[in-house]
Design a protein around this motif. Structure first.
Motif, PDB file in Angstrom:
ATOM      1  N   SER A   1       0.823  -1.212   0.000  1.00  0.00           N
ATOM      2  CA  SER A   1       0.000   0.000   0.000  1.00  0.00           C
ATOM      3  C   SER A   1       0.855   1.260   0.000  1.00  0.00           C
ATOM      4  O   SER A   1       0.336   2.367  -0.103  1.00  0.00           O
ATOM      5  N   ARG A   2       2.153   1.086   0.149  1.00  0.00           N
ATOM      6  CA  ARG A   2       3.118   2.177   0.036  1.00  0.00           C
ATOM      7  C   ARG A   2       4.325   1.648  -0.729  1.00  0.00           C
ATOM      8  O   ARG A   2       4.475   0.437  -0.914  1.00  0.00           O
ATOM      9  N   SER A   3       5.227   2.534  -1.115  1.00  0.00           N
ATOM     10  CA  SER A   3       6.498   2.101  -1.692  1.00  0.00           C
ATOM     11  C   SER A   3       7.319   1.453  -0.583  1.00  0.00           C
ATOM     12  O   SER A   3       7.506   2.036   0.477  1.00  0.00           O
ATOM     13  N   ILE A   4       7.798   0.235  -0.827  1.00  0.00           N
ATOM     14  CA  ILE A   4       8.551  -0.518   0.178  1.00  0.00           C
ATOM     15  C   ILE A   4      10.003  -0.642  -0.269  1.00  0.00           C
ATOM     16  O   ILE A   4      10.285  -1.114  -1.376  1.00  0.00           O
ATOM     17  N   LYS A   5      10.921  -0.217   0.588  1.00  0.00           N
ATOM     18  CA  LYS A   5      12.338  -0.243   0.257  1.00  0.00           C
ATOM     19  C   LYS A   5      12.908  -1.655   0.425  1.00  0.00           C
ATOM     20  O   LYS A   5      12.342  -2.469   1.169  1.00  0.00           O
ATOM     21  N   PRO A   6      14.026  -1.952  -0.242  1.00  0.00           N
ATOM     22  CA  PRO A   6      14.684  -3.251  -0.038  1.00  0.00           C
ATOM     23  C   PRO A   6      15.023  -3.447   1.442  1.00  0.00           C
ATOM     24  O   PRO A   6      15.462  -2.507   2.111  1.00  0.00           O
ATOM     25  N   GLN A   7      14.781  -4.633   1.947  1.00  0.00           N
ATOM     26  CA  GLN A   7      15.045  -5.019   3.343  1.00  0.00           C
ATOM     27  C   GLN A   7      14.072  -4.395   4.355  1.00  0.00           C
ATOM     28  O   GLN A   7      14.203  -4.625   5.558  1.00  0.00           O
ATOM     29  N   GLU A   8      13.128  -3.597   3.893  1.00  0.00           N
ATOM     30  CA  GLU A   8      12.134  -3.026   4.810  1.00  0.00           C
ATOM     31  C   GLU A   8      11.106  -4.094   5.169  1.00  0.00           C
ATOM     32  O   GLU A   8      10.625  -4.836   4.309  1.00  0.00           O
ATOM     33  N   GLU A   9      10.774  -4.173   6.441  1.00  0.00           N
ATOM     34  CA  GLU A   9       9.802  -5.170   6.882  1.00  0.00           C
ATOM     35  C   GLU A   9       8.411  -4.833   6.365  1.00  0.00           C
ATOM     36  O   GLU A   9       7.991  -3.678   6.374  1.00  0.00           O
ATOM     37  N   ILE A  10       7.696  -5.849   5.927  1.00  0.00           N
ATOM     38  CA  ILE A  10       6.313  -5.677   5.492  1.00  0.00           C
ATOM     39  C   ILE A  10       5.418  -5.766   6.721  1.00  0.00           C
ATOM     40  O   ILE A  10       5.504  -6.723   7.492  1.00  0.00           O
ATOM     41  N   THR A  11       4.572  -4.768   6.914  1.00  0.00           N
ATOM     42  CA  THR A  11       3.718  -4.722   8.098  1.00  0.00           C
ATOM     43  C   THR A  11       2.265  -4.464   7.709  1.00  0.00           C
ATOM     44  O   THR A  11       1.971  -3.862   6.678  1.00  0.00           O
ATOM     45  N   ILE A  12       1.383  -4.935   8.571  1.00  0.00           N
ATOM     46  CA  ILE A  12      -0.044  -4.653   8.454  1.00  0.00           C
ATOM     47  C   ILE A  12      -0.509  -4.145   9.818  1.00  0.00           C
ATOM     48  O   ILE A  12       0.248  -4.182  10.783  1.00  0.00           O
ATOM     49  N   SER A  13      -1.735  -3.665   9.895  1.00  0.00           N
ATOM     50  CA  SER A  13      -2.262  -3.217  11.181  1.00  0.00           C
ATOM     51  C   SER A  13      -3.163  -4.290  11.765  1.00  0.00           C
ATOM     52  O   SER A  13      -4.047  -4.811  11.083  1.00  0.00           O
ATOM     53  N   TYR A  14      -2.926  -4.633  13.033  1.00  0.00           N
ATOM     54  CA  TYR A  14      -3.746  -5.639  13.712  1.00  0.00           C
ATOM     55  C   TYR A  14      -5.049  -5.055  14.244  1.00  0.00           C
ATOM     56  O   TYR A  14      -5.921  -5.790  14.682  1.00  0.00           O
ATOM     57  N   THR A  15      -5.146  -3.747  14.249  1.00  0.00           N
ATOM     58  CA  THR A  15      -6.319  -3.092  14.809  1.00  0.00           C
ATOM     59  C   THR A  15      -6.755  -1.981  13.868  1.00  0.00           C
ATOM     60  O   THR A  15      -6.175  -1.803  12.785  1.00  0.00           O
ATOM     61  N   ASP A  16      -7.774  -1.233  14.242  1.00  0.00           N
ATOM     62  CA  ASP A  16      -8.228  -0.115  13.417  1.00  0.00           C
ATOM     63  C   ASP A  16      -7.237   1.030  13.579  1.00  0.00           C
ATOM     64  O   ASP A  16      -7.244   1.734  14.593  1.00  0.00           O
ATOM     65  N   ALA A  17      -6.375   1.222  12.568  1.00  0.00           N
ATOM     66  CA  ALA A  17      -5.364   2.271  12.646  1.00  0.00           C
ATOM     67  C   ALA A  17      -5.987   3.663  12.627  1.00  0.00           C
ATOM     68  O   ALA A  17      -5.332   4.636  13.010  1.00  0.00           O
ATOM     69  N   MET A  18      -7.232   3.764  12.194  1.00  0.00           N
ATOM     70  CA  MET A  18      -7.917   5.051  12.176  1.00  0.00           C
ATOM     71  C   MET A  18      -8.594   5.312  13.507  1.00  0.00           C
ATOM     72  O   MET A  18      -9.748   5.747  13.573  1.00  0.00           O
ATOM     73  N   SER A  19      -7.893   5.015  14.579  1.00  0.00           N
ATOM     74  CA  SER A  19      -8.367   5.274  15.939  1.00  0.00           C
ATOM     75  C   SER A  19      -7.266   6.007  16.695  1.00  0.00           C
ATOM     76  O   SER A  19      -6.082   5.864  16.363  1.00  0.00           O
ATOM     77  N   PRO A  20      -7.622   6.748  17.746  1.00  0.00           N
ATOM     78  CA  PRO A  20      -6.593   7.395  18.575  1.00  0.00           C
ATOM     79  C   PRO A  20      -5.744   6.352  19.303  1.00  0.00           C
ATOM     80  O   PRO A  20      -6.124   5.185  19.410  1.00  0.00           O
ATOM     81  N   LEU A  21      -4.609   6.784  19.819  1.00  0.00           N
ATOM     82  CA  LEU A  21      -3.676   5.891  20.506  1.00  0.00           C
ATOM     83  C   LEU A  21      -4.357   5.072  21.597  1.00  0.00           C
ATOM     84  O   LEU A  21      -4.168   3.853  21.679  1.00  0.00           O
ATOM     85  N   LYS A  22      -5.135   5.725  22.449  1.00  0.00           N
ATOM     86  CA  LYS A  22      -5.757   5.031  23.584  1.00  0.00           C
ATOM     87  C   LYS A  22      -6.630   3.880  23.115  1.00  0.00           C
ATOM     88  O   LYS A  22      -6.592   2.775  23.687  1.00  0.00           O
ATOM     89  N   LYS A  23      -7.411   4.085  22.076  1.00  0.00           N
ATOM     90  CA  LYS A  23      -8.311   3.049  21.573  1.00  0.00           C
ATOM     91  C   LYS A  23      -7.515   1.931  20.906  1.00  0.00           C
ATOM     92  O   LYS A  23      -7.860   0.753  21.041  1.00  0.00           O
ATOM     93  N   ARG A  24      -6.440   2.271  20.190  1.00  0.00           N
ATOM     94  CA  ARG A  24      -5.615   1.234  19.553  1.00  0.00           C
ATOM     95  C   ARG A  24      -4.947   0.361  20.609  1.00  0.00           C
ATOM     96  O   ARG A  24      -4.913  -0.872  20.484  1.00  0.00           O
ATOM     97  N   GLU A  25      -4.403   0.999  21.651  1.00  0.00           N
ATOM     98  CA  GLU A  25      -3.757   0.236  22.727  1.00  0.00           C
ATOM     99  C   GLU A  25      -4.762  -0.689  23.412  1.00  0.00           C
ATOM    100  O   GLU A  25      -4.446  -1.847  23.722  1.00  0.00           O
ATOM    101  N   LYS A  26      -5.962  -0.197  23.638  1.00  0.00           N
ATOM    102  CA  LYS A  26      -6.997  -0.996  24.298  1.00  0.00           C
ATOM    103  C   LYS A  26      -7.372  -2.200  23.445  1.00  0.00           C
ATOM    104  O   LYS A  26      -7.497  -3.321  23.954  1.00  0.00           O
ATOM    105  N   ASN A  27      -7.541  -2.004  22.152  1.00  0.00           N
ATOM    106  CA  ASN A  27      -7.919  -3.093  21.260  1.00  0.00           C
ATOM    107  C   ASN A  27      -6.837  -4.165  21.196  1.00  0.00           C
ATOM    108  O   ASN A  27      -7.122  -5.367  21.235  1.00  0.00           O
TER     109      ASN A  27
END
Length: 303
Positions: free
Chosen positions: A80-106
């Protein structure tokens, strides 16, 4: 799992398989994938959940560089973005469109057992005291606001101006926070977008319900600088998100109502939607992408 010669802790001394029900449930909870709850005006709710072994090895970030697409029983991981060589591929385990407190809670309630230390989380912790009251109020109002949006979408209620107090209060909170974040010292434009992306629903709930109540007229009330800034913030926070594509498509459709006034903007929004579509579904024929964009208008960009 992939090495037959590796010792198998699941076999006891008698050669019998040992089943630990709690452990199995925990493994499923932290490794299964949900396609999310897709709420649309035609199909109120649809859930997709399953376990895909190799994708379950992907680590989490609140600013991921990959999205996932489920087609039948197959999962595709798409950059979903340009990924550089050796850069780790990541996804979001929770709703990234939430504030920090809600993401930590989830993350905590699901049992992942870690505290995210991505750049975005570290940033939000560094300004926690400045925006704490906004985060707390958002947390108190979100479920009520979600219920208001869901009731309107499923025709439980007919939205009328003034009939959605929680969404209205969240909208006011969003505008106040947006001004505050602009003047926080030392933040780059991208860092400001990371914060505001997490409060996107605070804006979207009221925007949608007023739109449903007024049939999104006049267009200038909806296609405004705040909405356009937010959609950029959402893309900067997590590209390849159905919610962002749906929002971009709705903005395009509303702008089309006054094409003479928004002609250049309409073209820009359509290109934005096309780019986001590629980050969700991969490169498709143009006619396929256009069809996917049109279908996204039925998805409510709140859930």
């Amino acid at each position: 799992m992939f090495d037959p010669s590796a010792p198998n802790d699941e076999i006891d001394m008698h050669g019998d398989i040992v089943f630990d029900e709690k452990r199995i449930i925990h493994i499923m909870n932290v490794n299964s994938f949900s396609g999310g709850v897709k709420v649309s005006r035609k199909d109120p709710e649809m859930r997709l959940t399953g376990l895909w072994l190799l994708p379950s090895f992907l680590n989490h970030s609140c600013i991921p560089n990959a999205s996932r697409l489920i087609v039948g029983e197959t999962m595709f991981i798409i950059a979903s973005r340009s990924i550089k060589p050796q850069e780790e591929i990541t996804i979001s385990y929770t709703d990234a469109m939430s504030p920090l407190k809600k993401r930590e809670k989830n993350l905590s309630e699901t049992g992942y057992g870690f505290l995210c230390r991505c750049k975005r989380c570290m940033l939000e912790r560094s300004v926690h005291h400045e925006i704490e009251k906004f985060s707390d109020r958002y947390d108190m109002l979100y479920d009520k606001a979600a219920a208001e949006v869901y009731a309107a979408v499923t025709n439980t209620i007919t939205p009328t101006l003034g009939s959605f107090p929680s969404c209205s209060e969240l909208s006011a909170l969003y505008h106040t926070l947006n001004q505050k974040v602009r003047f926080l010292k030392g933040l780059s434009r991208l860092e400001q977008q990371w914060i505001m992306g997490g409060y996107s629903c605070a804006f979207l709930g009221n925007w949608l319900l007023i739109g449903y109540a007024t049939q999104f007229t006049p267009a200038s009330n909806f296609v405004n600088s705040t909405a356009l800034e937010l959609i950029k913030a959402m893309k900067a926070t997590e590209s390849g998100l159905q919610r962002t594509l749906s929002f971009a498509t709705l903005l395009t459709m509303v702008a089309e109502k006054e094409r003479g006034k928004f002609s250049s903007l309409t073209e820009g929004l359509l290109n934005f939607a096309l780019d986001e579509c590629i980050r969700i579904y991969g490169k498709q024929r143009l006619d396929v992408s256009v069809s996917l964009i049109e279908q996204s208008a039925e998805i409510v960009p709140f859930f």
